[in-house]
Design an enzyme around this catalytic site. Sequence first.
Site, PDB file in Angstrom:
ATOM      1  N   CYS A   7       2.758  -3.485   4.007  1.00 21.81           N
ATOM      2  CA  CYS A   7       1.939  -2.300   4.307  1.00 21.81           C
ATOM      3  C   CYS A   7       2.609  -1.621   5.495  1.00 21.81           C
ATOM      4  CB  CYS A   7       0.469  -2.670   4.529  1.00 21.81           C
ATOM      5  SG  CYS A   7       0.117  -3.701   5.966  1.00 21.81           S
TER       6      CYS A   7
ATOM      7  N   THR B 113       2.194  -2.079   8.837  1.00 23.66           N
ATOM      8  CA  THR B 113       2.593  -3.081   9.826  1.00 23.66           C
ATOM      9  C   THR B 113       2.814  -4.460   9.219  1.00 23.66           C
ATOM     10  OG1 THR B 113       0.289  -3.669  10.206  1.00 23.66           O
ATOM     11  CG2 THR B 113       1.236  -1.960  11.645  1.00 23.66           C
TER      12      THR B 113
ATOM     13  N   HIS C  86       4.578 -31.807   9.460  1.00 18.75           N
ATOM     14  CA  HIS C  86       4.034 -30.476   9.158  1.00 18.75           C
ATOM     15  C   HIS C  86       2.944 -30.547   8.091  1.00 18.75           C
ATOM     16  CE1 HIS C  86       7.161 -28.963  11.677  1.00 18.75           C
ATOM     17  NE2 HIS C  86       8.102 -29.480  10.903  1.00 18.75           N
TER      18      HIS C  86
ATOM     19  N   HIS D 241       7.953 -25.007   8.303  1.00 10.53           N
ATOM     20  CA  HIS D 241       6.891 -25.684   9.061  1.00 10.53           C
ATOM     21  C   HIS D 241       5.492 -25.405   8.509  1.00 10.53           C
ATOM     22  CE1 HIS D 241       9.383 -26.259  13.028  1.00 10.53           C
ATOM     23  NE2 HIS D 241      10.048 -26.644  11.942  1.00 10.53           N
ATOM     24  N   ASN D 242       5.239 -24.185   8.090  1.00 18.51           N
ATOM     25  CA  ASN D 242       3.864 -23.804   7.704  1.00 18.51           C
ATOM     26  C   ASN D 242       3.658 -23.804   6.192  1.00 18.51           C
ATOM     27  OD1 ASN D 242       4.582 -21.405  10.142  1.00 18.51           O
ATOM     28  ND2 ASN D 242       3.246 -23.136  10.543  1.00 18.51           N
TER      29      ASN D 242
ATOM     30  N   VAL E  99       0.286  -6.323   8.779  1.00 16.11           N
ATOM     31  CA  VAL E  99      -0.851  -7.110   9.273  1.00 16.11           C
ATOM     32  C   VAL E  99      -2.076  -6.986   8.361  1.00 16.11           C
ATOM     33  CG1 VAL E  99      -2.483  -7.419  11.171  1.00 16.11           C
ATOM     34  CG2 VAL E  99      -0.057  -7.065  11.650  1.00 16.11           C
TER      35      VAL E  99
ATOM     36  N   ASP F  32       0.847  -1.190   0.000  1.00  9.93           N
ATOM     37  CA  ASP F  32       0.000   0.000   0.000  1.00  9.93           C
ATOM     38  C   ASP F  32       0.890   1.251   0.000  1.00  9.93           C
ATOM     39  OD1 ASP F  32       0.799   0.383   2.620  1.00  9.93           O
ATOM     40  OD2 ASP F  32      -1.218   0.266   3.488  1.00  9.93           O
ATOM     41  N   HIS F  33       0.258   2.408   0.207  1.00 12.05           N
ATOM     42  CA  HIS F  33       0.971   3.689   0.121  1.00 12.05           C
ATOM     43  C   HIS F  33       2.064   3.836   1.176  1.00 12.05           C
ATOM     44  CE1 HIS F  33      -2.488   3.959   2.820  1.00 12.05           C
ATOM     45  NE2 HIS F  33      -1.746   4.797   3.538  1.00 12.05           N
TER      46      HIS F  33
HETATM   47  C1  RB5 Z   1      -2.196   2.599   6.404  1.00 11.19           C
HETATM   48  O1  RB5 Z   1      -2.125   3.812   7.058  1.00 11.19           O
HETATM   49  C2  RB5 Z   1      -2.021   1.458   7.391  1.00 11.19           C
HETATM   50  O2  RB5 Z   1      -3.166   1.297   8.142  1.00 11.19           O
HETATM   51  C3  RB5 Z   1      -1.668   0.181   6.649  1.00 11.19           C
HETATM   52  O3  RB5 Z   1      -0.504   0.376   5.905  1.00 11.19           O
HETATM   53  C4  RB5 Z   1      -1.390  -1.049   7.480  1.00 11.19           C
HETATM   54  O4  RB5 Z   1      -0.482  -0.779   8.511  1.00 11.19           O
HETATM   55  C5  RB5 Z   1      -2.542  -1.812   7.960  1.00 11.19           C
HETATM   56  O5  RB5 Z   1      -2.407  -2.906   8.542  1.00 11.19           O
END
Ligand code: RB5
Length: 147
Positions: free
Chosen positions: A65, A67, A133, A98-99, A69, A8-9
């Site tokens: 991204c 994080t 596994h 393993h995964n 996540v 993402d950005h």
């Molecule tokens: C974008 O601001 C942020 O929420 C995204 O990059 C990410 O961290 C979401 O999990």
Amino acid sequence: MKIVIANDHAAVELKNEVKEYIESLGHEVINIGTDSNESCNYPEYGKKAALMVANHEVDLGVLICGTGVGISLAANKVKGIRCGVCSETTTARLIRQHNNANMIAFGARIVGSELAKDIVKTFIESEFQGGRHQIRIDMITAIENED
Ligand code: RB5
């Protein structure tokens, strides 16, 4: 190997560095963006990359991204995807061994570019160990196939 990369950005600069690095290791990288710093929605990119992995158009996928996540959550909704979030190389190795993870995610706001490169290299170069596994991977697949 053929590897899709998506972000993402929050991760355009890191994506470019990681993409070049993976290419320098001798792999083909398909960049599906975003290449813009304008705010966008990570599920769009996570899903698109995950579909390429699930449809065997590529061997592995790398997602970035803020994080790691959010984009991993989106990718893991696609059938056949096993994506782990990693901020260090031990997990990057073990999610392959393993995964049998077919995608890796990390955060541009969490890891620096040198660590990101080490994480990706470790992920790409580690191999699934099978055996006990595989039984667990089959159980995950069975969950996916429940109604
Ligand atoms: C974008 O601001 C942020 O929420 C995204 O990059 C990410 O961290 C979401 O999990």
